[in-house]
Design a protein around this motif. Structure first.
Motif, PDB file in Angstrom:
ATOM      1  N   PHE A 134       3.587   1.813  10.840  1.00 25.17           N
ATOM      2  CA  PHE A 134       3.070   0.799  10.728  1.00 25.17           C
ATOM      3  C   PHE A 134       4.346  -0.316  11.793  1.00 25.17           C
ATOM      4  N   ARG A 135       5.436  -0.419  11.528  1.00 25.62           N
ATOM      5  CA  ARG A 135       6.402  -1.476  11.407  1.00 25.62           C
ATOM      6  C   ARG A 135       7.350  -0.844  12.629  1.00 25.62           C
ATOM      7  N   ARG A 136       7.765   0.547  12.682  1.00 25.59           N
ATOM      8  CA  ARG A 136       7.866   1.348  13.925  1.00 25.59           C
ATOM      9  C   ARG A 136       7.669   1.846  14.738  1.00 25.59           C
ATOM     10  N   SER A 137       6.158   1.162  14.499  1.00 23.34           N
ATOM     11  CA  SER A 137       5.151   0.778  16.145  1.00 23.34           C
ATOM     12  C   SER A 137       5.376  -1.059  16.549  1.00 23.34           C
ATOM     13  N   GLY A 138       5.722  -1.169  16.047  1.00 25.85           N
ATOM     14  CA  GLY A 138       5.532  -2.835  15.947  1.00 25.85           C
ATOM     15  C   GLY A 138       4.386  -3.602  15.564  1.00 25.85           C
ATOM     16  N   LEU A 139       3.546  -2.671  14.786  1.00 31.09           N
ATOM     17  CA  LEU A 139       1.613  -2.876  14.166  1.00 31.09           C
ATOM     18  C   LEU A 139       2.702  -3.932  12.726  1.00 31.09           C
ATOM     19  N   THR A 140       1.094  -4.856  12.448  1.00 32.07           N
ATOM     20  CA  THR A 140       0.634  -4.930  10.861  1.00 32.07           C
ATOM     21  C   THR A 140      -0.041  -3.745  10.222  1.00 32.07           C
ATOM     22  N   PRO A 141       0.422  -2.967   9.152  1.00 32.31           N
ATOM     23  CA  PRO A 141       0.075  -1.833   9.001  1.00 32.31           C
ATOM     24  C   PRO A 141      -1.462  -2.743   8.427  1.00 32.31           C
ATOM     25  N   THR A 142      -1.582  -1.547   8.422  1.00 28.27           N
ATOM     26  CA  THR A 142      -3.751  -1.577   8.664  1.00 28.27           C
ATOM     27  C   THR A 142      -4.438  -0.761   7.261  1.00 28.27           C
ATOM     28  N   PHE A 143      -4.661  -0.245   6.396  1.00 32.76           N
ATOM     29  CA  PHE A 143      -5.853   0.336   5.469  1.00 32.76           C
ATOM     30  C   PHE A 143      -7.404  -0.249   6.001  1.00 32.76           C
ATOM     31  N   ARG A 144      -7.484   1.161   6.324  1.00 34.72           N
ATOM     32  CA  ARG A 144      -9.605   1.088   6.018  1.00 34.72           C
ATOM     33  C   ARG A 144     -10.419   2.044   5.428  1.00 34.72           C
ATOM     34  N   LEU A 145     -10.766   1.311   4.752  1.00 36.52           N
ATOM     35  CA  LEU A 145     -11.309   2.032   2.903  1.00 36.52           C
ATOM     36  C   LEU A 145     -13.192   1.865   3.655  1.00 36.52           C
ATOM     37  N   THR A 146     -13.605   3.045   3.503  1.00 40.45           N
ATOM     38  CA  THR A 146     -14.826   3.229   3.380  1.00 40.45           C
ATOM     39  C   THR A 146     -15.920   3.590   2.056  1.00 40.45           C
ATOM     40  N   SER A 147     -17.081   2.984   2.075  1.00 40.81           N
ATOM     41  CA  SER A 147     -17.874   3.369   0.889  1.00 40.81           C
ATOM     42  C   SER A 147     -17.768   5.066   0.257  1.00 40.81           C
ATOM     43  N   PHE A 148     -17.460   5.683   1.001  1.00 35.70           N
ATOM     44  CA  PHE A 148     -17.736   7.118   1.125  1.00 35.70           C
ATOM     45  C   PHE A 148     -16.766   7.653   0.514  1.00 35.70           C
TER      46      PHE A 148
END
Length: 242
Positions: free
Chosen positions: A60-74
């Motif tokens: 993410f940082r190499r792309s200039g983005l804030t690291p973001t994780f998306r988690l699911t209930s399953f």
């Protein structure tokens, strides 16, 4: 089956770049919406270690983005969720994925369609009030969609007071960006648009419809429940606290 909705949603809202790492599906774009800029847990996701988190952060940082994780209930992510919390990631933006069968669905709602993505985005900007620099990135995402699209708007002499997007991926119909201008809310426009989009999808062979809605948006959830949608699963994001 739940992972199939995830895959359809990824295809319906394509990121500029994507890759798989440790069973996590990384989507990298230019920062517009977390859906297109996040590391997504899947049924194949391995539990994260601190070094794994660092490796994903680097992408993410190499792309200039804030690291973001998306988690699911399953997905099997409990240990990873606790690790991300310990690593300074806070939970935010809990959302619901709601689905309904389209078997035998018939709807007589009359809706209009914008001629292309750019015209539809103008309608969305008016209805939602979302304008600014992000519109250019939003338009890039819309133009990147390869699946059949329904650029639905409410017919009007002036700017459309309501709009919504339907994307048909295989036999699954995704509803996105349903918006009604604040001066025209509680008049049934969103219900009419959604009904028209569901009918559009059903006529083209869609067997199931799905949508994503913020868990705190009670009015929208009530609307979707009245249209026959039920909660299939939940997801949330983890973002750095600083």
């Amino acid at each position: 089956m739940l992972q199939a909705f995830e895959s359809a949603a990824f295809a319906a809202w394509p990121a500029q770049q994507s890759l798989d790492l440790l069973g996590w599906h990384l989507r990298l774009d230019r920062g517009y919406t977390k859906r297109a800029n996040s590391a997504n847990a899947t049924a194949q996701s391995l539990p994260l270690t601190a070094s794994d988190v660092q490796a994903i952060e680097n992408h993410f940082r190499r792309s200039g983005l804030t690291p973001t994780f998306r988690l699911t209930s399953f997905a099997p992510i409990e240990d990873s969720d606790r690790l991300l919390d310990a690593c300074g990631y806070r939970a935010c933006d809990e959302s619901l994925v709601m689905t309904r069968s389209l078997a035998g669905f018939v709807d007589g709602s009359e809706i209009a369609f914008a001629p292309d993505a750019a015209a539809w985005l103008d309608a969305f900007a008016h209805a939602s009030g979302k304008r600014g620099a992000d519109q250019a990135v939003h338009l890039e995402i819309l133009r990147r969609i390869t699946a059949p699209c329904a650029w639905a708007v409410h017919a009007s002499d002036g700017p459309s007071p309501a709009c919504g997007l339907g994307v048909l991926v295989g036999d699954q119909l995704g509803l996105f960006d349903v918006a009604t201008h604040r001066d025209h809310q509680r008049r049934g426009l969103a219900r009419m648009l959604c009904g028209g989009l569901l009918g559009w999808g059903a006529r083209r062979g869609a067997q199931t419809a799905f949508l994503q809605v913020v868990a705190a948006n009670s009015p929208a959830i009530r609307l979707y429940e009245s249209l026959g949608f039920e909660i299939a699963y939940r997801y949330w994001y983890r973002v750095p606290t600083t």
